[in-house]
Design a protein around this motif. Structure first.
Motif, short mmCIF file in Angstrom:
data_model
loop_
_atom_site.label_atom_id
_atom_site.label_comp_id
_atom_site.label_asym_id
_atom_site.label_seq_id
_atom_site.Cartn_x
_atom_site.Cartn_y
_atom_site.Cartn_z
N LEU A 162 -6.15 5.18 1.18
CA LEU A 162 -7.00 5.08 -0.02
C LEU A 162 -6.35 4.24 -1.11
O LEU A 162 -6.72 4.35 -2.28
N ALA A 163 -5.40 3.40 -0.73
CA ALA A 163 -4.58 2.71 -1.72
C ALA A 163 -5.35 1.65 -2.49
O ALA A 163 -5.12 1.45 -3.68
N ILE A 164 -6.27 0.92 -1.83
CA ILE A 164 -6.99 -0.17 -2.50
C ILE A 164 -8.49 0.04 -2.33
O ILE A 164 -8.98 0.09 -1.21
N ALA A 214 -5.88 1.68 -17.11
CA ALA A 214 -6.31 3.05 -17.38
C ALA A 214 -7.61 3.37 -16.66
O ALA A 214 -7.81 4.49 -16.16
N THR A 215 -8.51 2.39 -16.59
CA THR A 215 -9.80 2.61 -15.93
C THR A 215 -9.63 2.89 -14.45
O THR A 215 -10.15 3.87 -13.91
N ILE A 216 -8.89 2.03 -13.75
CA ILE A 216 -8.73 2.23 -12.31
C ILE A 216 -7.85 3.45 -12.04
O ILE A 216 -8.00 4.10 -10.99
N ALA A 217 -6.95 3.78 -12.97
CA ALA A 217 -6.14 4.99 -12.79
C ALA A 217 -7.02 6.23 -12.82
O ALA A 217 -6.80 7.18 -12.04
N ALA A 240 1.27 10.49 -6.78
CA ALA A 240 1.75 9.45 -5.87
C ALA A 240 0.64 8.49 -5.49
O ALA A 240 0.83 7.26 -5.50
N GLY A 241 -0.53 9.03 -5.17
CA GLY A 241 -1.64 8.17 -4.78
C GLY A 241 -2.10 7.26 -5.90
O GLY A 241 -2.41 6.08 -5.66
N THR A 242 -2.14 7.77 -7.12
CA THR A 242 -2.58 6.95 -8.25
C THR A 242 -1.58 5.85 -8.55
O THR A 242 -1.97 4.69 -8.78
N ILE A 243 -0.30 6.18 -8.55
CA ILE A 243 0.72 5.16 -8.84
C ILE A 243 0.70 4.05 -7.79
O ILE A 243 0.70 2.85 -8.12
N VAL A 244 0.67 4.43 -6.52
CA VAL A 244 0.65 3.44 -5.44
C VAL A 244 -0.63 2.62 -5.48
O VAL A 244 -0.61 1.38 -5.36
N GLY A 256 -0.73 0.24 -8.54
CA GLY A 256 0.20 -0.87 -8.35
C GLY A 256 -0.29 -1.88 -7.34
O GLY A 256 -0.29 -3.10 -7.60
N LEU A 257 -0.73 -1.42 -6.19
CA LEU A 257 -1.21 -2.34 -5.15
C LEU A 257 -2.49 -3.06 -5.58
O LEU A 257 -2.66 -4.26 -5.33
N THR A 258 -3.39 -2.33 -6.24
CA THR A 258 -4.64 -2.95 -6.67
C THR A 258 -4.39 -4.03 -7.71
O THR A 258 -4.96 -5.13 -7.63
N TYR A 259 -3.52 -3.74 -8.67
CA TYR A 259 -3.28 -4.72 -9.73
C TYR A 259 -2.55 -5.94 -9.18
O TYR A 259 -2.89 -7.08 -9.52
N LEU A 260 -1.54 -5.74 -8.35
CA LEU A 260 -0.81 -6.87 -7.79
C LEU A 260 -1.70 -7.73 -6.90
O LEU A 260 -1.62 -8.97 -6.94
N THR A 261 -2.56 -7.08 -6.11
CA THR A 261 -3.49 -7.84 -5.26
C THR A 261 -4.49 -8.61 -6.10
O THR A 261 -4.78 -9.80 -5.82
N ALA A 262 -5.02 -7.97 -7.13
CA ALA A 262 -5.98 -8.66 -8.00
C ALA A 262 -5.32 -9.80 -8.76
O ALA A 262 -5.93 -10.86 -8.96
N TYR A 263 -4.08 -9.61 -9.16
CA TYR A 263 -3.36 -10.67 -9.87
C TYR A 263 -3.16 -11.89 -8.97
O TYR A 263 -3.36 -13.04 -9.40
N ALA A 264 -2.80 -11.65 -7.71
CA ALA A 264 -2.61 -12.77 -6.78
C ALA A 264 -3.94 -13.47 -6.47
O ALA A 264 -4.01 -14.71 -6.43
N LEU A 265 -5.00 -12.68 -6.27
CA LEU A 265 -6.29 -13.28 -5.93
C LEU A 265 -6.95 -13.99 -7.11
O LEU A 265 -7.87 -14.78 -6.91
N SER A 266 -6.50 -13.71 -8.31
CA SER A 266 -7.08 -14.36 -9.49
C SER A 266 -6.49 -15.75 -9.74
O SER A 266 -7.01 -16.49 -10.58
N LYS A 267 -5.43 -16.09 -9.01
CA LYS A 267 -4.78 -17.39 -9.20
C LYS A 267 -5.38 -18.43 -8.26
O LYS A 267 -5.41 -18.23 -7.04
#
Length: 315
Positions: A170-172, A219-222, A106-110, A113-124
């Motif tokens: 510990l989500a992000i 895979a790396t952050i997972a 559960a912790g890895t999935i959450v 997901g939150l890290t990638y979505l946040t990084a995607y938004a901040l990269s724009k």
């Protein structure tokens, strides 16, 4: 005597014929090479021997352990220690293993997901205030509030004795957020522009372009998040007071350093003719805590180096 019927060799054949392999001269072995190999060998032995010793103790008869006969290989090999752990509910090892697996998944999935979505938004670049938001993440990374303020906040949020304490706080990770953001920024913007021209919206661009290209960094952050959650000890020790919610690391701590009034203290017992002592139980519990990480890492190894390298260099 030259055969007149033999066709002369053309220039094309001479060019296309592969040259002879050059013999590489072997560099002579120097004193530094011997010293380097010896030092690395000692370091490798120092890293591997404790693990092999734990395996040996967990698979050995208790009499051999008490007599200090186990040095490297198991003596009187048996699996009664593992059978005793898996069938003894008083120890709580099976329950703790299940808790650790649930928390890790559960912790890895959450977190991913939150890290990638946040990084995607901040990269724009079109996101307003993205530099300020990134600065806030970095400030929280550099200046840690400490255990007591974090406990006050989490207690006010109702996370004491709550399994969500192993997922949400510990989500992000700011470090992994920076690595993911750098990886996404390295993807050519022309791919997004061409998809936009074809009528794709933001969710379609994210799912069909960025996610397939981001497998290495995901895979790396997972790996980082999974290992972090699985090895988490201080947070569950402080917040999860109910023994039914504690992960394997806390149970292992109670087995190693339990007080006399704790239920995990036990005496030696005999199972199917083999003596099982506390040292066997502790060694086997250590294996339960170590082996899952060792089995998980090789599957993601091919993505790990590429993901962390690209993210670090581009950042």
């Amino acid at each position: 005597m030259t055969d007149l019927h033999t066709a002369p060799r053309t220039d094309t054949e001479a060019v296309t014929r592969p040259p002879r392999a050059r013999r590489r001269r072997r560099r002579p072995i120097e004193l530094f090479d011997i010293f380097n190999a010896a030092v690395l060998g000692l370091i490798a032995i120092a890293c591997i021997y404790p693990f092999l010793y734990i395996v040996g103790v967990s698979l050995s008869d208790g009499h051999a352990v008490l007599n200090n006969q186990v040095v490297l290989w198991p003596v009187d090999i048996n699996v009664e220690t593992f059978r005793y752990i898996l069938t003894n509910e008083r120890l709580g090892v099976v329950r703790a293993l299940i808790n650790s697996i649930v928390y890790t998944l559960a912790g890895t999935i959450v977190a991913v997901g939150l890290t990638y979505l946040t990084a995607y938004a901040l990269s724009k670049k079109r996101l307003p205030g993205r530099r300020v938001i990134m600065l806030l993440f970095i400030i929280t990374w550099i200046f840690d509030a400490g255990i007591v303020p974090a406990y006050i906040v989490n207690s006010g949020l109702g996370l004491v004795n709550n399994p969500l304490i192993m997922v949400l706080p510990l989500a992000i990770s700011t470090f992994l957020l920076i690595v993911t953001k750098a990886f996404i920024e390295a993807i050519p913007e022309e791919l997004e522009e061409s998809a936009s021209i074809d009528g794709a919206n933001d969710f379609q661009i994210l799912g069909r372009i960025y996610l397939p290209l981001s497998k290495p960094v995901i895979a790396t952050i997972a790996i980082f998040y999974a290992v972090q959650t699985w090895n988490s000890f201080l947070w569950p020790l402080i917040y999860l007071r109910d023994a039914s919610l504690q992960p394997i690391q806390v149970v292992l701590y109670r087995l190693l350093l339990g007080n006399a009034d704790q239920a995990l203290n036990f005496q030696q017992t005999v199972s199917n003719g083999f003596l099982v002592i506390p040292e066997n139980i502790r060694a086997a519990t250590m294996l339960f805590a170590i082996v899952p990480v060792l089995l998980f890492y090789p599957y993601a190894q091919r993505y790990f180096s590429k993901g962390i390298l690209v993210g670090a260099v581009k950042g």
